[in-house]
Design an enzyme around this catalytic site. Structure first.
Site, PDB file in Angstrom:
ATOM      1  N   ASN A  38      -0.318   5.288   2.186  1.00 31.36           N
ATOM      2  CA  ASN A  38      -0.243   6.496   1.360  1.00 31.36           C
ATOM      3  C   ASN A  38      -0.249   6.221  -0.136  1.00 31.36           C
ATOM      4  O   ASN A  38      -0.725   7.053  -0.922  1.00 31.36           O
ATOM      5  CB  ASN A  38       0.998   7.308   1.727  1.00 31.36           C
ATOM      6  CG  ASN A  38       2.301   6.571   1.459  1.00 31.36           C
ATOM      7  OD1 ASN A  38       2.429   5.373   1.734  1.00 31.36           O
ATOM      8  ND2 ASN A  38       3.280   7.278   0.917  1.00 31.36           N
ATOM      9  N   GLN A  92       0.372   4.251   7.555  1.00 33.55           N
ATOM     10  CA  GLN A  92      -0.554   4.927   6.653  1.00 33.55           C
ATOM     11  C   GLN A  92      -0.398   4.375   5.239  1.00 33.55           C
ATOM     12  O   GLN A  92       0.716   4.263   4.720  1.00 33.55           O
ATOM     13  CB  GLN A  92      -0.279   6.433   6.648  1.00 33.55           C
ATOM     14  CG  GLN A  92      -1.138   7.229   5.670  1.00 33.55           C
ATOM     15  CD  GLN A  92      -0.578   8.621   5.416  1.00 33.55           C
ATOM     16  OE1 GLN A  92       0.387   9.050   6.065  1.00 33.55           O
ATOM     17  NE2 GLN A  92      -1.158   9.335   4.471  1.00 33.55           N
ATOM     18  N   HIS A 127       0.787  -1.238   0.000  1.00 38.04           N
ATOM     19  CA  HIS A 127       0.000   0.000   0.000  1.00 38.04           C
ATOM     20  C   HIS A 127       0.821   1.291   0.000  1.00 38.04           C
ATOM     21  O   HIS A 127       0.247   2.370   0.113  1.00 38.04           O
ATOM     22  CB  HIS A 127      -0.956   0.002   1.200  1.00 38.04           C
ATOM     23  CG  HIS A 127      -0.271  -0.030   2.542  1.00 38.04           C
ATOM     24  ND1 HIS A 127      -0.913   0.336   3.702  1.00 38.04           N
ATOM     25  CD2 HIS A 127       0.993  -0.389   2.912  1.00 38.04           C
ATOM     26  CE1 HIS A 127      -0.078   0.208   4.724  1.00 38.04           C
ATOM     27  NE2 HIS A 127       1.071  -0.241   4.266  1.00 38.04           N
ATOM     28  N   HIS A 128       2.145   1.201  -0.134  1.00 37.57           N
ATOM     29  CA  HIS A 128       2.954   2.417  -0.226  1.00 37.57           C
ATOM     30  C   HIS A 128       3.318   2.780  -1.671  1.00 37.57           C
ATOM     31  O   HIS A 128       3.802   3.895  -1.921  1.00 37.57           O
ATOM     32  CB  HIS A 128       4.247   2.266   0.589  1.00 37.57           C
ATOM     33  CG  HIS A 128       4.020   2.086   2.051  1.00 37.57           C
ATOM     34  ND1 HIS A 128       3.244   2.947   2.792  1.00 37.57           N
ATOM     35  CD2 HIS A 128       4.455   1.124   2.915  1.00 37.57           C
ATOM     36  CE1 HIS A 128       3.215   2.536   4.048  1.00 37.57           C
ATOM     37  NE2 HIS A 128       3.926   1.428   4.146  1.00 37.57           N
ATOM     38  N   ALA A 129       3.118   1.874  -2.605  1.00 41.62           N
ATOM     39  CA  ALA A 129       3.427   2.163  -4.006  1.00 41.62           C
ATOM     40  C   ALA A 129       2.307   2.980  -4.631  1.00 41.62           C
ATOM     41  O   ALA A 129       1.134   2.829  -4.272  1.00 41.62           O
ATOM     42  CB  ALA A 129       3.623   0.861  -4.779  1.00 41.62           C
TER      43      ALA A 129
END
Length: 382
Positions: A238, A236, A193-195
């Site tokens: 992001n 988070q 979920h950070h890409a």
């Protein structure tokens, strides 16, 4: 309350199994899970969806569970992977644990995905980013936060790191479709979920969540449009949030509950969060679960009748996690996962679970215990 009913059902399922008389013909748990669909299932979409997923793996057979896994998920690279706090081989430990707990009789009961192509990844990511990531070991080192990769040949990084990550992506894309057809599914990996569209970080080179959403909307001709992401990884999410902003996605509703005092602290991305719960280091079970139940109530009120829930179930909330800094117990993780599946059942929405982060050696075992609990409930109720 609804999550307590699920906990009671789990207790009953354990009692029923233990009390079965010797010699009785009891249906194995894996058989029940392979055959059952939840009330949220959309089997009428199966044939249509199947035609659009041939490039990401084999479709679920009658004897398989809607649980997706491939041995290629596990990353080994001359031992260098051990320099990163993430256990890059926890996925095989989870699969083996499910077999030990008799949730599955063999790994053949798990659906196998294939690695996605660069063309598939370009549905979200720019060609420039993908090219740099594929050809530059330095870029791969930056994204994975594993500095020694920078001195290795790009071909080795492609084969041992990026290809496995692309298989995770295929797993998430496939599991999302299976969740719609069967009402539930699990990818024993994924959750990067950070890409986002033009970059990656935090061990996340590709945004598998947004890729899965966009594929599903197209394949279903809009029948699956309104998607709720419940991100309970300690960090988070992001990347998914930046992609929501980039694609102006008003049909994506994000619930994110995370440690506000650790990576990535992305202020720009926060604008995409619909229900934001920022917690402090040291948060333990009671506060965590209370805030979660409040967040779910807010999500239901603000975004009624979603077509799919994508649950990013990071176990980096566990006490002792060096990056998470929370103090949630293993039982707290079980209660959390139980609450999310109970929520999905109550609002009659298909749900797909992704494993995401988790940086303690206890992570795999806790995932096995929690998944076993959730799947026993599913088998008991359906």
């Amino acid at each position: 309350m609804w999550w307590r009913k699920w906990r009671s059902a789990a207790a009953r399922s354990s009692t029923i199994t233990a009390a079965a008389p010797a010699g009785s013909m009891q249906t194995p748990l894996s058989t029940k899970l392979a055959e059952c669909c939840s009330s949220a299932a959309r089997p009428e979409l199966a044939e249509q969806l199947q035609q659009h997923y041939k490039d990401v793996g084999s479709w679920k057979s009658r004897d398989q569970l809607p649980v997706v896994y491939h041995p290629d998920y596990n990353i080994t690279l001359l031992g260098l992977e051990k320099l990163h706090p993430f256990d890059s081989c926890k996925f095989q430990k989870v699969a083996a644990g499910l077999q030990e707990h008799q949730v599955i009789s063999s790994l053949k009961q798990l659906v196998q995905p294939t690695a996605v192509t660069q063309r598939t990844l370009q549905d979200v990511h720019t060609a420039e980013y993908l090219q740099e990531l594929w050809t530059s070991s330095t870029k791969a080192a930056q994204v994975t936060e594993l500095a020694p990769l920078a001195v290795l040949p790009a071909s080795l990084v492609q084969r041992q790191v990026l290809k496995p990550m692309q298989t995770h992506v295929g797993g998430t894309i496939l599991a999302a479709a299976l969740a719609v057809v069967h009402g539930w599914a699990v990818n024993l990996g994924g959750g990067m979920h950070h890409a986002y569209w033009q970059d990656g970080s935090g061990w996340c080179p590709y945004d598998d969540i947004t890729l899965a959403i966009r594929r599903l909307r197209k394949a279903s001709n809009g029948a699956i449009q309104r998607v709720m992401v419940i991100d309970l990884d300690v960090h988070q999410g992001n990347g998914v949030q930046l992609d929501k902003l980039h694609f102006h996605d008003s049909d994506l509703f994000i619930v994110d509950m995370y440690n506000a005092y650790t990576f990535p602290m992305d202020t720009e991305a926060k604008a995409a969060i619909n229900v934001k719960v920022e917690l402090r280091p040291g948060t333990a079970d009671a506060e965590y679960l209370a805030k979660l139940h409040q967040a779910l109530q807010e999500a239901e009120a603000q975004f009624p009748n979603p077509h799919l829930i994508i649950y990013n179930a990071g176990t980096d909330i566990l006490a002792g996690d060096p990056l998470g800094q929370f103090a949630v117990s293993p039982q707290g993780v079980v209660q959390r996962d139980t609450a999310i599946f109970a929520f999905a059942e109550r609002i009659k929405c298909p749900i797909v679970m992704l494993l995401s982060g988790g940086y303690t050696r206890a992570s795999a075992g806790v995932i096995v215990e929690s998944l076993t609990n959730v799947l026993k409930v599913i088998a008991t109720k359906l």
